[in-house]
Write a protein that holds these residues in place. Structure first.
Motif, PDB file in Angstrom:
ATOM      1  N   GLY A  26       0.699  -1.296   0.054  1.00  0.00           N
ATOM      2  CA  GLY A  26       0.058   0.110   0.006  1.00  0.00           C
ATOM      3  C   GLY A  26       0.638   1.374   0.079  1.00  0.00           C
ATOM      4  O   GLY A  26       0.395   2.272  -0.030  1.00  0.00           O
ATOM      5  N   PHE A  27       2.162   0.983   0.079  1.00  0.00           N
ATOM      6  CA  PHE A  27       2.983   2.469   0.008  1.00  0.00           C
ATOM      7  C   PHE A  27       3.538   2.527  -1.288  1.00  0.00           C
ATOM      8  O   PHE A  27       3.986   1.531  -1.758  1.00  0.00           O
ATOM      9  CB  PHE A  27       4.229   2.271   1.196  1.00  0.00           C
ATOM     10  N   LEU A  28       3.901   3.883  -1.701  1.00  0.00           N
ATOM     11  CA  LEU A  28       4.557   4.112  -3.079  1.00  0.00           C
ATOM     12  C   LEU A  28       5.742   5.237  -2.608  1.00  0.00           C
ATOM     13  O   LEU A  28       5.436   6.203  -2.611  1.00  0.00           O
ATOM     14  CB  LEU A  28       3.308   4.697  -4.117  1.00  0.00           C
ATOM     15  N   PRO A  29       6.894   4.448  -2.546  1.00  0.00           N
ATOM     16  CA  PRO A  29       8.134   5.409  -2.408  1.00  0.00           C
ATOM     17  C   PRO A  29       8.112   6.104  -3.555  1.00  0.00           C
ATOM     18  O   PRO A  29       8.184   5.593  -4.716  1.00  0.00           O
ATOM     19  CB  PRO A  29       9.092   4.329  -2.055  1.00  0.00           C
ATOM     20  N   THR A  30       8.776   7.229  -3.488  1.00  0.00           N
ATOM     21  CA  THR A  30       9.084   8.068  -4.621  1.00  0.00           C
ATOM     22  C   THR A  30      10.468   8.908  -4.497  1.00  0.00           C
ATOM     23  O   THR A  30      10.982   8.861  -3.341  1.00  0.00           O
ATOM     24  CB  THR A  30       8.248   9.224  -4.964  1.00  0.00           C
ATOM     25  N   ALA A  31      11.320   9.226  -5.544  1.00  0.00           N
ATOM     26  CA  ALA A  31      12.548   9.669  -5.825  1.00  0.00           C
ATOM     27  C   ALA A  31      12.575  10.642  -6.959  1.00  0.00           C
ATOM     28  O   ALA A  31      11.790  10.358  -7.962  1.00  0.00           O
ATOM     29  CB  ALA A  31      13.532   8.810  -5.716  1.00  0.00           C
ATOM     30  N   GLY A  32      13.169  11.649  -7.058  1.00  0.00           N
ATOM     31  CA  GLY A  32      13.274  12.633  -8.163  1.00  0.00           C
ATOM     32  C   GLY A  32      14.425  12.077  -9.252  1.00  0.00           C
ATOM     33  O   GLY A  32      15.101  11.092  -8.888  1.00  0.00           O
ATOM     34  N   GLN A  33      14.211  12.689 -10.075  1.00  0.00           N
ATOM     35  CA  GLN A  33      15.182  12.236 -11.442  1.00  0.00           C
ATOM     36  C   GLN A  33      15.448  13.543 -12.093  1.00  0.00           C
ATOM     37  O   GLN A  33      14.667  14.475 -12.089  1.00  0.00           O
ATOM     38  CB  GLN A  33      14.273  11.425 -12.360  1.00  0.00           C
ATOM     39  N   THR A  34      16.748  13.590 -12.615  1.00  0.00           N
ATOM     40  CA  THR A  34      17.264  14.801 -13.504  1.00  0.00           C
ATOM     41  C   THR A  34      16.348  14.843 -14.583  1.00  0.00           C
ATOM     42  O   THR A  34      15.894  13.885 -15.119  1.00  0.00           O
ATOM     43  CB  THR A  34      18.513  14.456 -13.935  1.00  0.00           C
ATOM     44  N   PRO A  35      15.586  15.957 -14.817  1.00  0.00           N
ATOM     45  CA  PRO A  35      14.897  16.255 -15.877  1.00  0.00           C
ATOM     46  C   PRO A  35      15.345  16.125 -17.223  1.00  0.00           C
ATOM     47  O   PRO A  35      16.573  16.362 -17.544  1.00  0.00           O
ATOM     48  CB  PRO A  35      14.175  17.851 -15.815  1.00  0.00           C
ATOM     49  N   HIS A  36      14.685  15.302 -18.337  1.00  0.00           N
ATOM     50  CA  HIS A  36      15.123  14.979 -19.426  1.00  0.00           C
ATOM     51  C   HIS A  36      14.116  15.518 -20.360  1.00  0.00           C
ATOM     52  O   HIS A  36      12.818  15.641 -20.283  1.00  0.00           O
ATOM     53  CB  HIS A  36      15.262  13.568 -19.742  1.00  0.00           C
ATOM     54  N   ASP A  37      14.644  16.137 -21.746  1.00  0.00           N
ATOM     55  CA  ASP A  37      13.743  16.455 -22.780  1.00  0.00           C
ATOM     56  C   ASP A  37      13.308  15.143 -23.473  1.00  0.00           C
ATOM     57  O   ASP A  37      13.903  14.304 -23.836  1.00  0.00           O
ATOM     58  CB  ASP A  37      14.521  17.214 -24.018  1.00  0.00           C
ATOM     59  N   PRO A  38      11.865  15.126 -23.329  1.00  0.00           N
ATOM     60  CA  PRO A  38      11.257  13.926 -24.073  1.00  0.00           C
ATOM     61  C   PRO A  38      11.481  13.447 -25.613  1.00  0.00           C
ATOM     62  O   PRO A  38      11.450  12.207 -25.847  1.00  0.00           O
ATOM     63  CB  PRO A  38       9.787  14.007 -23.566  1.00  0.00           C
ATOM     64  N   ILE A  39      11.931  14.540 -26.211  1.00  0.00           N
ATOM     65  CA  ILE A  39      12.135  14.069 -27.680  1.00  0.00           C
ATOM     66  C   ILE A  39      13.611  14.009 -27.728  1.00  0.00           C
ATOM     67  O   ILE A  39      13.904  12.912 -28.408  1.00  0.00           O
ATOM     68  CB  ILE A  39      11.888  15.487 -28.589  1.00  0.00           C
ATOM     69  N   SER A  40      14.483  14.627 -27.377  1.00  0.00           N
ATOM     70  CA  SER A  40      15.896  14.510 -27.706  1.00  0.00           C
ATOM     71  C   SER A  40      16.553  13.501 -26.689  1.00  0.00           C
ATOM     72  O   SER A  40      17.615  13.034 -27.093  1.00  0.00           O
ATOM     73  CB  SER A  40      16.760  16.123 -27.629  1.00  0.00           C
TER      74      SER A  40
END
Length: 55
Positions: A26-40
């Protein structure tokens, strides 16, 4: 322990052999990620203002 792998078709692929998310007991641990351009696929540098602010 119950575990379920979560994927989102429109989300970028993980930068390694990882799942996008796992729901466990029932838990959803989350973490951040460096943003990336979805096209390139290139990393996106956040604006200077957002890197220098504090909550």
């Amino acid at each position: 322990m119950s575990r379920k792998q979560v994927t989102a078709e429109l989300a970028p692929s993980p930068a390694g052999p990882y799942s996008q998310a796992i729901v466990a007991n029932g838990f959803l641990p989350t973490a951040g990620q460096t943003p990336h351009d979805p096209i390139s696929g290139d990393a996106v540098e956040p604006p200077l203002k957002s890197r220098n602010s504090r909550p």
